[in-house]
Design an enzyme around this catalytic site. Structure first.
Site, PDB file in Angstrom:
ATOM      1  CB  SER A  35      83.973  69.248  -3.006  1.00  0.00           C
ATOM      2  OG  SER A  35      84.468  68.578  -1.946  1.00  0.00           O
TER       3      SER A  35
ATOM      4  CG  HIS B 105      83.490  77.171   6.016  1.00  0.00           C
ATOM      5  ND1 HIS B 105      82.858  75.607   6.059  1.00  0.00           N
ATOM      6  CD2 HIS B 105      85.028  77.163   5.451  1.00  0.00           C
ATOM      7  CE1 HIS B 105      83.875  74.571   5.064  1.00  0.00           C
ATOM      8  NE2 HIS B 105      84.712  75.692   4.606  1.00  0.00           N
TER       9      HIS B 105
ATOM     10  CB  CYS C  18      80.907  75.633   2.377  1.00  0.00           C
ATOM     11  SG  CYS C  18      79.877  75.449   4.704  1.00  0.00           S
TER      12      CYS C  18
END
Lengths: 618, 370
Positions: free
Chosen positions: A328, A371, A384
């Site tokens: 991420s 989310h 996310c």
């Protein structure tokens, strides 16, 4: 001309004859001188020859090298990290004793070395000229030294040489960076780079010691000795002092480096702390450490085997040689590309239901519950996946790759260390070339969240983080503050080296930075465990999947076999309003970035500010 | 004058060429050994010396295609050039080993003092062959040659290069003794020289030069410096015994004990590795070449040719004798190469040019002058 030749023609024949008579006399003189020379040769080579032959055999001159003290390695505050201490090495002169067997037998118990080991060392040096000593054993203890010195008569040809060797003040601190020394190999001896070296010399084998060998080594001195038939010194004829090597001051802070290494205790991975506005490295740790303090005087085979067998791979410098999916942390790239290419704005909202479907395949978000409606800032803060799947899909892989490359991914950072890896930024072209397959859109989704084919080194992520918060400038990471000669004058001084600029405007970087601050400071942020008490920091977590195996789904982390566990990333910067330092942490197979890597970064940042407050700014 | 004459080729001096090639071969072999094992970067010295030999042979070709008598007129131009070069070297020359002897030409460092030796030979030969006296030269007739010698002598002494300066003196004395001198002149000159020695000792010689001579007379006084070199050189030569230690097997030579072992002390390596027999062979070839030079001198048709040859022979002979005597420890250490055998471009080129001049004289011995 004519006049001259006219004159010559009129030369008195008589005079020429007289001249030629003198030539006969000259012939006599020359033959007389020749006779003197021959008589002298006869005298030297035949009459006194045997005497001179003995002199030449027994009373000959030896040239002994005097090792130069190697340059010191210091930290940014001038604290010695590596210096020298005298080592007593046992060497053997081929010239002095023709039969080594019984000598070797006597030496073996004293040196605590197998006879075969000693013989191997002699055999390896077989090609060397006779007058170069063969190193039998380095760094002998006092007891062995005293024994050998007292039994010199029984050990012809054996000598003890005093050699300055490395002394590690902080044992294995920054071991991958500083590197270690070892005996020069036969292969190195033959290469042009090492032409002035001799067998038995110590050379840098890794890190600073290797890369800056020429700077550190100094120049050997020489002693001209007269020795007798047993090889004992009669007198010293001449002495040339060695020239010490130059000192290297690193940008590393010993205290911060210690904290970095301690915070990684028992884990495999790396911690990097770098000044965002210059590229100076304050700490660069790769764990597990190398046991360089045990490498002095030759790496013992058992220690080397330990390093090889360790499942945490201590021999790999994970900072620059380890390549991992960025996970991420890569969302910084996707966000920048999305904003710059205007496929998203800070206000763009996507809906995360916990997964995203493409061509009938389901791509999950890490939060399976979803989310909900989410904007960029929250998408970064809560990491996310769906938000970035959509952004990535809109961008396409090649646009994404363009931004990734502009942030320094897929290319070496240029840190002056050997064996740096460049990682991989996949493109459609690359896949056609390498895999002979065309790019699949689904792969773009994986790439957009830092999975798939993406590979980066932790140092690249650190540079990327710095560039995100310093206005988009990529600096070459450097660890040399200055190089000074033994007299203390500075030969080289740190200057920042700019290696590139990030695509896209500063405004977009600021938007991303705000999102990264939320990562740590929002109550839903994934990096909340890195939050400092009194200083606001920003960062990005990352959890890089090693394998995607359904059988491990819903299995607690510590029950998955070590090698299948995820890599934990956390890359951060501080202070948030005016960033000066970037800290990147990677824990191999550590699990979740937020919970494992985040607290490590926190410790390092806390230490950084503690040290900073202790020392007034220079 | 430059017209091709078939007799030139018939009279080509193959013998001296054979001597030179034999010495060149020994020289290159020896240089290879002297710098073995070769660990320095760049071109090995024996290869560099080979290039110098090739250049030298090229120069010989040029010189023998010219009639040596052109030097009769060229001498003052050459002489002026050399003086200017010496001045240039003194003022701007590269400082090497504390002396200003070299002019950097890029591919090699020219030593103008080497060229000065040959130029002096040509200048004196030219002067003496023009002058003609029935009863021999008196002092007044010698003023010009003394002046011509003294100017480069002082410039070279200033560098300071005692060996080369002395060599100019030897050339002057040798060549002057060949022309007829008045007895009074001779005795007067000898007296002056004799009284000059103590003055030179006191005022002209540098301290290190005085020290060299002192250590020669008493080698034990300074085992580290010159005395040490003489001793080690003697050990090298002496330990060669009858047949030598064998090529590349000289221990003294390979132990770095002589800093000049490929230049001035080259012969000590030869003597160590080839022994008495090899040394005799070397001396036989070398002195045959010298004596053959005298033979050329006496076969010349004119006085200029004879004097040129005598000058070149004395140039080679004195350097060789002093060098060999130094290596064998019967003379003090002075910087003096062994022509054709020591490493060094300037000395080699000069010697080869001198040999070229002798060959030119030899080839034209039947030509009627003019």
């Amino acid at each position: 001309m004519r006049q001259d030749t006219q004159k010559l023609r009129t030369v008195n024949e008589e005079e020429l004859t007289a001249l030629k008579k003198r030539i006969d006399l000259a012939i006599g003189v020359i033959i007389l001188f020749l006779a003197i020379l021959i008589a002298r040769l006869w005298n030297l080579q035949i009459l006194k020859g045997p005497e001179f032959a003995t002199l030449s055999e027994n009373n000959s001159v030896r040239i002994r090298d005097i090792s130069a003290p190697r340059g010191n390695i210091l930290d940014r505050h001038g604290r010695l990290i590596i210096t020298n201490r005298p080592y007593f090495n046992v060497v053997w002169f081929k010239e002095d004793a023709p039969v080594p067997d019984e000598v070797i037998q006597k030496l073996s118990p004293i040196l605590k070395e197998d006879i075969s080991t000693l013989l191997t060392r002699i055999r390896e040096a077989a090609g060397q000229p006779r007058y170069i000593p063969i190193l039998l054993k380095e760094d002998i203890p006092w007891s062995a030294l005293i024994y050998i010195e007292n039994h010199r008569l029984d050990l012809p040809g054996v000598r003890v040489e005093v050699v300055p060797s490395r002394n590690y003040k902080y044992s294995n601190l920054a071991s991958h960076l500083v590197g270690y020394l070892g005996q020069i190999s036969k292969k190195e001896l033959q290469s042009s780079q090492y032409q002035q070296y001799k067998g038995g010399d110590q050379v840098g084998k890794m890190g600073v010691e290797k890369r800056f060998e020429e700077t550190l080594r100094g120049e050997k001195g020489r002693r001209y000795l007269e020795v007798d038939v047993h090889g004992f010194e009669q007198q010293q004829l001449k002495h040339i002092d060695p020239l010490p090597g130059n000192d290297i001051q690193l940008t590393i802070d010993v205290d911060l480096q210690k904290t970095a290494e301690e915070s990684m205790a028992g884990k495999a991975g790396t911690v990097i702390a770098m000044e965002v506005n210059s590229g100076r490295l304050l700490a660069i740790a790769s764990t597990p450490e190398l046991k360089i303090d045990k490498f002095i005087g030759g790496i013992p085979i058992d220690i080397w085997q330990e390093h090889l067998d360790d499942p945490l791979h201590p021999l790999i410098n994970k900072t620059i040689q380890g390549v991992y999916p960025p996970g991420s942390t890569y969302k910084i790239v996707t966000a920048l590309a999305g904003l710059s290419e205007k496929v998203i704005t800070p206000k763009t909202i996507f809906y995360c239901s916990g997964s995203y479907s493409l061509h009938g395949r389901r791509y999950g978000c890490w939060k399976s519950g979803g989310h909900g409606a989410i904007d960029l800032k929250r998408a970064l803060a809560e990491s996310c996946d769906v938000y970035f799947y959509i952004t990535g899909q809109k961008l396409g892989i090649d646009t994404l790759a363009k931004y990734a490359k502009s942030m320094g991914l897929g290319e070496k950072t240029g840190i002056p260390l050997d064996h740096e890896k460049s990682g991989l930024v996949p493109t459609s072209d690359w896949k056609k070339r390498q895999k002979k397959e065309s790019w699949q859109e689904g792969e773009t989704l994986s790439a957009a969240i830092g999975q798939g084919f993406n590979l980066t080194t932790p140092l690249q992520i650190c540079c990327l983080t710095a560039a995100t918060v310093n206005g988009g400038i990529l600096y070459q990471p450097q660890f040399i503050e200055s190089i000074t000669d033994p007299e203390g004058s500075i030969l080289q001084q740190f200057t920042p080296v700019k290696t590139g600029e990030v695509l896209g405007s500063h405004a977009y970087l600021d938007i991303i930075k705000k999102g990264l601050i939320e990562v740590v400071n929002d109550k839903h942020g994934t990096g909340i465990k890195a939050k400092l008490d009194n200083i606001v920091i920003g960062g990005k977590t990352g959890t890089a999947q090693v394998v995607r195996l359904s059988k491990f789904k819903n299995v607690p982390d510590d029950e998955i076999p070590y090698r299948y566990r995820d890599h934990a990333w956390f890359t951060s910067f501080a202070p948030a309003d005016n960033p000066e330092i970037a800290v990147t942490v990677l824990v191999e197979h550590g699990g979740h970035g937020g919970s494992v890597a985040g607290p490590i970064a926190k410790q390092v940042l806390e230490k950084y500010f503690e040290l900073k407050n202790k020392q007034p700014e220079q | 004058m430059l017209r091709f004459d078939r007799r030139l080729l018939q009279n080509f001096d193959w013998l001296i060429l054979l001597f030179v090639i034999t010495i060149a071969t020994m020289c290159l072999m020896n240089l290879y050994s002297a710098t073995y094992p070769n660990i320095s970067r760049g071109t090995p010295v024996y290869i560099k010396q080979l290039y110098f030999f090739i250049m030298g042979f090229g120069l010989i070709l040029v010189i023998i295609s010219l009639d040596y008598r052109i030097f009769l007129n060229l001498n003052y131009i050459l002489y002026t050039c050399i003086i200017l070069l010496l001045l240039y070297a003194l003022l701007l020359g590269r400082i090497q080993a504390g002396t200003q002897r070299w002019i950097d030409l890029g591919f090699f460092n020219l030593q103008p003092s080497e060229l000065a030796k040959l130029t002096l030979v040509i200048t004196l030969a030219s002067y003496y062959s023009r002058k003609h006296t029935e009863e021999g030269f008196d002092l007044r007739g010698l003023i010009a040659p003394i002046g011509l010698t003294l100017l480069p002598f002082l410039l070279i002494l200033k560098q300071p290069d005692l060996g080369t300066a002395l060599m100019l003196g030897f050339i002057f004395v040798s060549m002057t003794l060949f022309v007829k001198l008045k007895w009074q002149t001779l005795t007067f000159l000898l007296g002056v020289c004799g009284s000059l020695i103590p003055i030179a000792w006191k005022f002209i010689l540098k301290p290190y030069q005085r020290q060299r001579i002192e250590t020669f007379l008493n080698p034990e006084s300074d085992p580290l410096q010159s005395g040490y070199h003489i001793m080690q050189s003697k050990i090298a030569v002496g330990s060669g015994l009858t047949f030598g230690k064998g090529y590349l097997n000289g221990t003294q030579g390979h132990l770095d004990f002589l800093p000049e072992r490929h230049t001035d002390f080259a012969f000590s390596i030869w003597a160590e590795e080839w022994g008495f027999v090899g040394s005799l062979f070397f001396l036989a070839v070398y002195f045959s070449m010298i004596l053959w030079g005298l033979n050329i001198a006496s076969s010349s048709r004119d006085k200029f040719g004879t004097l040129l040859c005598i000058g070149v022979v004395s140039l080679i002979f004195w350097q060789a004798f002093i060098n060999l005597a130094m290596v064998m420890g019967i003379m003090p250490v002075v910087g003096m190469p062994l022509p054709l055998f020591s490493y060094g471009g300037s000395s080699l080129i000069t010697t080869m040019a001198g040999i070229g001049i002798m060959m030119s004289v030899r080839m034209r011995r039947y030509q009627v002058p003019g």
